[in-house]
Design a protein around this motif. Structure first.
Motif, PDB file in Angstrom:
ATOM      1  N   THR A  52       0.850  -1.285  -0.123  1.00  0.00           N
ATOM      2  CA  THR A  52      -0.071  -0.003   0.072  1.00  0.00           C
ATOM      3  C   THR A  52       0.780   1.372  -0.151  1.00  0.00           C
ATOM      4  O   THR A  52       0.713   2.158  -0.705  1.00  0.00           O
ATOM      5  N   PHE A  55       2.444   1.960  -3.461  1.00  0.00           N
ATOM      6  CA  PHE A  55       1.409   2.484  -4.436  1.00  0.00           C
ATOM      7  C   PHE A  55       1.090   3.792  -4.131  1.00  0.00           C
ATOM      8  O   PHE A  55       1.295   4.811  -5.028  1.00  0.00           O
ATOM      9  N   PRO A  84      -6.434  -0.577  -0.093  1.00  0.00           N
ATOM     10  CA  PRO A  84      -6.914   0.611  -0.976  1.00  0.00           C
ATOM     11  C   PRO A  84      -5.966   1.791  -1.393  1.00  0.00           C
ATOM     12  O   PRO A  84      -5.268   2.246  -0.462  1.00  0.00           O
ATOM     13  N   ASN A  86      -5.496   5.722  -3.910  1.00  0.00           N
ATOM     14  CA  ASN A  86      -6.341   6.412  -4.860  1.00  0.00           C
ATOM     15  C   ASN A  86      -5.367   6.804  -6.194  1.00  0.00           C
ATOM     16  O   ASN A  86      -4.150   6.812  -5.738  1.00  0.00           O
ATOM     17  N   LEU A  87      -5.849   6.865  -7.184  1.00  0.00           N
ATOM     18  CA  LEU A  87      -5.099   7.278  -8.386  1.00  0.00           C
ATOM     19  C   LEU A  87      -5.062   8.915  -8.517  1.00  0.00           C
ATOM     20  O   LEU A  87      -5.814   9.483  -7.685  1.00  0.00           O
ATOM     21  N   LEU A  93      -1.871   3.325 -15.104  1.00  0.00           N
ATOM     22  CA  LEU A  93      -1.553   2.259 -14.324  1.00  0.00           C
ATOM     23  C   LEU A  93      -1.716   1.090 -15.207  1.00  0.00           C
ATOM     24  O   LEU A  93      -2.383   0.556 -15.766  1.00  0.00           O
ATOM     25  N   ILE A 134      -9.140   0.312  -5.622  1.00  0.00           N
ATOM     26  CA  ILE A 134      -8.619   1.520  -6.667  1.00  0.00           C
ATOM     27  C   ILE A 134      -9.712   2.522  -6.859  1.00  0.00           C
ATOM     28  O   ILE A 134     -10.586   2.397  -7.206  1.00  0.00           O
ATOM     29  N   HIS A 135      -9.357   3.676  -6.524  1.00  0.00           N
ATOM     30  CA  HIS A 135     -10.345   4.661  -6.217  1.00  0.00           C
ATOM     31  C   HIS A 135      -9.951   6.281  -6.865  1.00  0.00           C
ATOM     32  O   HIS A 135      -8.608   6.309  -6.944  1.00  0.00           O
ATOM     33  N   ILE A 144      -6.203   2.676 -16.980  1.00  0.00           N
ATOM     34  CA  ILE A 144      -5.832   1.437 -16.538  1.00  0.00           C
ATOM     35  C   ILE A 144      -5.653   0.267 -17.542  1.00  0.00           C
ATOM     36  O   ILE A 144      -6.759   0.102 -18.073  1.00  0.00           O
ATOM     37  N   ILE A 151      -6.446  -7.587 -11.358  1.00  0.00           N
ATOM     38  CA  ILE A 151      -6.848  -7.086 -10.221  1.00  0.00           C
ATOM     39  C   ILE A 151      -7.643  -7.898  -9.527  1.00  0.00           C
ATOM     40  O   ILE A 151      -8.571  -8.344  -9.932  1.00  0.00           O
ATOM     41  N   LEU A 175     -12.957  -1.278  -8.155  1.00  0.00           N
ATOM     42  CA  LEU A 175     -12.651   0.053  -8.862  1.00  0.00           C
ATOM     43  C   LEU A 175     -14.038   0.941  -9.121  1.00  0.00           C
ATOM     44  O   LEU A 175     -15.018   0.637  -9.279  1.00  0.00           O
TER      45      LEU A 175
END
Length: 439
Positions: A52, A55, A84, A86-87, A93, A134-135, A144, A151, A175
């Protein structure tokens, strides 16, 4: 890396050259100016180390350096356990062949986020909801993609909480994007989501193609793709086999969706293949903000509960209109077509039972099925009859050659070239050419 992205683009061109409609160019596949690797930020793909932090640090670097043209985050082959994250905007990705992003099953480590304003509460439980694995919220230009990396939501711990009635809050999606535009999700595998797999909500300009979505047939509420209060969505060339609707178009829940007032519109769903104990393609049941201008075409379904399901309820308000369904093949289905006004629950006791939905202008054409138990049911509301329903060139082979009639009530429209013979309620008041003109 450039070669890999060029290859993906070439595959889209092949569809175009073969004369198939595609989302090509609808949202451009960006060639990022820079590539970084998760390994550079401490990532360890051994399936046991929690990544985590890796990322989050890599994405923090993308967000704050803000390279012109954006940055690609490369996830190499390996199993990358993570909580989890966040992008951010202007990022890709990219999952290499053999890469698996795997969700931690430590539910206590999943953060809570606010309920959606168009739902007023969590979809399953009052209060907030667990963040998706993934948020993204308030973003622009997010991709993505990869070489069919995976995933994995490891959803069985969540499914068991649901079965045992021990969920404290609504389960997380795999997602979710909110208030985001210019999204591409392609060439990845999603599996074992805790709840709905992919949920673009309040989004615009979204392409989802060449995605495989998998979950056990008995996994609860593992919808494949649920565009929700979103516009300009293209969903094509996907394979989905899950425990709930493969694709379900939504737009908010009862009084909260009515107040929020954001419809789903301009949605294309095509070349979908899959299997589900529930619906192949659904509209609803949460449609309080309205759903319109949806095209559903070239769908292949096997061992499915309901082929096409359009569903709403008293208290929903909103509308469902201008929906076109063409070229659907079904094999082994419980019911071919269901259009109903008595489906779905309510968030609380505050809904207005007089808020009746409007269902108008639905065209279903070129639909064939074998090993079908029931051809169809079309039940409108006494207070809001479903209007301009057109059935044309629809043939269902009923199991055992039985005579099973359609069931209809509070509906008007037209039926032509339909087997078994459609209900008398669709003896058109609009004239014998209504269906032909509609399609």
């Amino acid at each position: 890396m450039l070669l890999k992205l060029v290859t993906l683009f070439f595959l889209l061109l092949v569809h175009y050259a073969m004369g198939e409609e595609t989302c090509l160019g609808f949202v451009p596949m960006k060639m990022r100016a820079e590539t970084i690797s998760l390994v550079d930020y401490g990532g360890v793909g051994d399936g046991q180390t929690l990544n985590t932090k890796a990322f989050k640090e890599a994405i923090y670097r993308i967000e704050h350096l803000n390279r012109p043209g954006g940055t690609l985050l490369y996830v190499p082959a390996g199993v990358w356990l993570t909580g989890p994250f966040n992008l951010t905007s202007h990022m890709t990705l990219f999952l290499a062949k053999g890469a698996v992003i795997k969700a931690t099953q430590d539910a206590a480590s999943w953060p809570l986020i606010d309920p959606l304003p168009s739902y007023g509460r969590g979809r399953e439980k009052p209060g907030g909801r667990f963040s998706s694995l993934i948020h993204g919220d308030g973003l622009n230009d997010v991709i993505i993609t990869g070489e069919n990396g995976t995933i994995d939501g490891q959803g069985d711990v969540w499914w068991n909480m649901w079965r045992q009635g021990t969920l404290p809050f609504t389960r997380p999606h795999l997602l979710e994007f909110m208030h985001t535009s210019e999204i591409i999700i392609s060439n990845v595998v999603l599996q074992n989501s805790p709840f709905w797999n992919m949920h673009p909500v309040y989004c615009s300009n979204v392409v989802i193609n060449n995605v495989t979505i998998l979950a056990p047939r008995d996994s609860p509420n593992t919808d494949g793709i649920d565009p929700d209060s979103s516009s300009n969505i293209c969903i094509e060339d996907n394979y989905i086999s899950t425990g709930d609707d493969l694709v379900a178009v939504k737009s908010g829940w009862d009084e909260y969706g009515i107040a929020y007032g954001r419809p789903s519109s301009g949605i294309t769903i095509r070349r979908l293949t899959g299997s589900s104990p529930f619906a192949g393609v659904a509209v609803g049941s949460e449609t309080s903000g309205g759903v319109e201008n949806v095209s559903i075409e070239h769908i292949t379904l096997d061992n499915t509960g309901i082929g096409i399901h359009i569903k709403t309820n008293e208290g929903r308000g909103g509308y469902i209109r201008n929906i076109t369904v063409t070229n659907v093949n079904m094999h082994v289905v419980r019911m071919g077509i269901k259009i109903a006004g008595d489906v779905g629950d309510h968030p609380d006791e505050k809904f207005d039972p007089k808020a009746v939905p409007v269902v108008d202008g639905l065209t279903l054409k070129g639909i064939w099925g074998d090993n079908v138990q029931m051809p169809g049911l079309i039940h409108g509301l006494k207070s809001s009859s479903f209007t301009r329903i057109c059935l044309y060139d629809i043939k269902f082979e009923i199991v055992g050659g039985r005579e099973v009639p359609w069931k209809c009530a509070d509906v008007s429209g037209s039926a032509s070239d339909v087997e078994p013979l459609a209900c008398t309620e669709l003896a058109s008041p609009y004239g014998p050419n209504f269906c032909a003109n509609a399609v």
